[in-house]
Design an enzyme around this catalytic site. Structure first.
Site, PDB file in Angstrom:
ATOM      1  N   ASP A   1       0.799  -1.231   0.000  1.00 38.46           N
ATOM      2  CA  ASP A   1       0.000   0.000   0.000  1.00 38.46           C
ATOM      3  C   ASP A   1       0.835   1.286   0.000  1.00 38.46           C
ATOM      4  O   ASP A   1       0.274   2.383   0.011  1.00 38.46           O
ATOM      5  CB  ASP A   1      -0.965  -0.001   1.193  1.00 38.46           C
ATOM      6  CG  ASP A   1      -0.257  -0.193   2.524  1.00 38.46           C
ATOM      7  OD1 ASP A   1       0.906  -0.640   2.531  1.00 38.46           O
ATOM      8  OD2 ASP A   1      -0.870   0.109   3.564  1.00 38.46           O
TER       9      ASP A   1
ATOM     10  N   GLU B   1      11.103  -3.977  12.353  1.00 39.61           N
ATOM     11  CA  GLU B   1      12.199  -3.303  11.645  1.00 39.61           C
ATOM     12  C   GLU B   1      13.469  -3.315  12.490  1.00 39.61           C
ATOM     13  O   GLU B   1      14.538  -3.715  12.035  1.00 39.61           O
ATOM     14  CB  GLU B   1      11.836  -1.838  11.346  1.00 39.61           C
ATOM     15  CG  GLU B   1      10.631  -1.641  10.455  1.00 39.61           C
ATOM     16  CD  GLU B   1       9.310  -1.573  11.206  1.00 39.61           C
ATOM     17  OE1 GLU B   1       9.269  -1.961  12.401  1.00 39.61           O
ATOM     18  OE2 GLU B   1       8.314  -1.141  10.593  1.00 39.61           O
TER      19      GLU B   1
HETATM   20  C1  UGA Z   1       3.294  -0.682   9.428  1.00 41.00           C
HETATM   21  C2  UGA Z   1       4.653  -0.893   8.747  1.00 41.00           C
HETATM   22  O1  UGA Z   1       4.820   0.056   7.696  1.00 41.00           O
HETATM   23  C3  UGA Z   1       4.683  -2.325   8.210  1.00 41.00           C
HETATM   24  O2  UGA Z   1       5.791  -2.531   7.390  1.00 41.00           O
HETATM   25  C4  UGA Z   1       4.643  -3.261   9.397  1.00 41.00           C
HETATM   26  O3  UGA Z   1       4.650  -4.596   8.978  1.00 41.00           O
HETATM   27  C5  UGA Z   1       3.365  -2.995  10.187  1.00 41.00           C
HETATM   28  O4  UGA Z   1       3.192  -1.595  10.500  1.00 41.00           O
HETATM   29  C6  UGA Z   1       3.407  -3.738  11.517  1.00 41.00           C
HETATM   30  O5  UGA Z   1       4.322  -3.467  12.273  1.00 41.00           O
HETATM   31  O6  UGA Z   1       2.504  -4.536  11.814  1.00 41.00           O
HETATM   32  P1  UGA Z   1       0.812  -0.654   8.317  1.00 41.00           P
HETATM   33  O7  UGA Z   1       0.541   0.288   7.193  1.00 41.00           O
HETATM   34  O8  UGA Z   1       0.285  -0.322   9.667  1.00 41.00           O
HETATM   35  O9  UGA Z   1       2.361  -0.925   8.391  1.00 41.00           O
HETATM   36  O10 UGA Z   1       0.344  -2.148   7.952  1.00 41.00           O
HETATM   37  P2  UGA Z   1      -0.250  -2.761   6.612  1.00 41.00           P
HETATM   38  O11 UGA Z   1       0.052  -1.925   5.428  1.00 41.00           O
HETATM   39  O12 UGA Z   1      -1.649  -3.155   6.895  1.00 41.00           O
HETATM   40  O13 UGA Z   1       0.615  -4.115   6.506  1.00 41.00           O
HETATM   41  C7  UGA Z   1       1.988  -4.116   6.179  1.00 41.00           C
HETATM   42  C8  UGA Z   1       2.252  -5.124   5.054  1.00 41.00           C
HETATM   43  O14 UGA Z   1       1.929  -6.437   5.517  1.00 41.00           O
HETATM   44  C9  UGA Z   1       1.401  -4.874   3.798  1.00 41.00           C
HETATM   45  O15 UGA Z   1       2.163  -5.114   2.636  1.00 41.00           O
HETATM   46  C10 UGA Z   1       0.262  -5.873   3.930  1.00 41.00           C
HETATM   47  O16 UGA Z   1      -0.261  -6.308   2.686  1.00 41.00           O
HETATM   48  C11 UGA Z   1       0.942  -7.021   4.682  1.00 41.00           C
HETATM   49  N1  UGA Z   1      -0.017  -7.765   5.535  1.00 41.00           N
HETATM   50  C12 UGA Z   1      -0.905  -7.104   6.348  1.00 41.00           C
HETATM   51  C13 UGA Z   1      -0.028  -9.147   5.486  1.00 41.00           C
HETATM   52  O17 UGA Z   1       0.764  -9.767   4.748  1.00 41.00           O
HETATM   53  N2  UGA Z   1      -0.938  -9.831   6.261  1.00 41.00           N
HETATM   54  C14 UGA Z   1      -1.842  -9.200   7.065  1.00 41.00           C
HETATM   55  O18 UGA Z   1      -2.658  -9.890   7.716  1.00 41.00           O
HETATM   56  C15 UGA Z   1      -1.822  -7.799   7.104  1.00 41.00           C
HETATM   57 MN    MN Z   2       0.616   0.021   5.133  1.00 41.41          MN
END
Ligand code: UGA
Ligand code: MN
Length: 241
Positions: free
Chosen positions: A102, A183
């Site tokens: 995203d 991270e």
């Molecule tokens: C923030 C950070 O930018 C992420 O890199 C980090 O993994 C996350 O917090 C965390 O610490 O949990 P955020 O925008 O809050 O990210 O989270 P998402 O964009 O919803 O998810 C991060 C990535 O993991 C995305 O590429 C999403 O597609 C993936 N994801 C999310 C999964 O593979 N599985 C899930 O159940 C949810």
């Molecule tokens: Mn995100």
């Protein structure tokens, strides 16, 4: 070669997000897209999208362990770990970057991270209470970090704020299931020191990647729709018969 690691999971916004990201990556030479699915089988929709980009890619899947289903869980860990294993087994040189599905990326970022010798860092926009997360630079060196999340971390940076030369992907390199610390603990597992970090993006004065978030899609309310549809004009109403 840049190895762009994208964790992803099924939801209505998934294909639109990956379409947009894919269209950015299609402008980038010498890039290999690793899409790591958070489910037990690789998604056919995602695979079709990958094929249509014409990019070299690897499509793998590794679902999150069941205990992490729910709220405030670490996102994208199991699938990023699978990508790291694939990299270690198949790639000897190049640069790796964790690019969430995203985020929004300026093409300039790719020219910058290509030069990573060990670990490079740069600002991330549209994130946290400060609106930006960035290394603080003094005399061309990273000396501290500007980041609003108060958790105690040695490297308080976002996943999108660093790139790593694959030669430094040590066998100990891993990512923990620890929300907010993925991270930092990943960078710690590489055994790097502050002094090893190469600041990019004009001494970390420019934003070349944004932590954009897509508003959750609200499923259409079928009941209301049926009521509306039944009120729509019919053919006879237009046909002037
Ligand atoms: C923030 C950070 O930018 C992420 O890199 C980090 O993994 C996350 O917090 C965390 O610490 O949990 P955020 O925008 O809050 O990210 O989270 P998402 O964009 O919803 O998810 C991060 C990535 O993991 C995305 O590429 C999403 O597609 C993936 N994801 C999310 C999964 O593979 N599985 C899930 O159940 C949810
Ligand atoms: Mn995100």
């Amino acid at each position: 070669m840049i190895y762009y690691i994208t964790p992803t999971y099924p939801r209505p916004e998934q294909i639109p997000e990956l379409t947009r990201l894919g269209h950015t990556l299609m402008h980038v030479p010498r890039i290999h897209w690793i899409i790591a699915d958070d489910q037990s089988l690789c998604s056919t929709n995602v695979l079709n999208l990958l094929r249509r980009t014409g990019l070299p890619f690897t499509h793998i899947s590794s679902p999150k362990p069941y205990v992490y289903k729910g709220t405030n869980f670490p996102r994208g860990v199991s699938n990023r770990r699978a990508a790291l294993v694939w990299l270690r087994e198949n790639v000897r040189e190049g640069v790796m970057y964790f690019g969430d599905d995203d985020n929004t990326v300026d093409l300039q970022l790719f020219d910058e991270i290509r030069r990573t010798k060990k670990v490079s860092m740069f600002p991330v926009g549209l994130i946290g209470d400060y609106g930006i997360s960035a290394p603080i630079i003094k005399d061309g060196k990273v000396v501290a970090f500007f980041d609003s999340w108060p958790g105690s971390r040695t490297f308080p940076v976002d996943m999108a704020g660093f790139a790593v030369n694959i030669e430094f992907l040590t066998p100990t390199a891993t990512m923990p299931y620890s929300a907010g610390h993925e991270e930092d603990k990943f960078l710690m597992s590489l055994g790097i020191k502050l002094d090893d970090i190469e600041p990019l993006a004009d001494n970390c004065s420019k934003v070349l990647v944004w932590h954009t978030k897509t508003v959750k899609f609200k499923k259409p309310n079928l009941k209301i729709d049926i009521e509306r549809i039944s009120k729509l004009p019919k053919y006879e109403d237009f046909a002037n018969l």
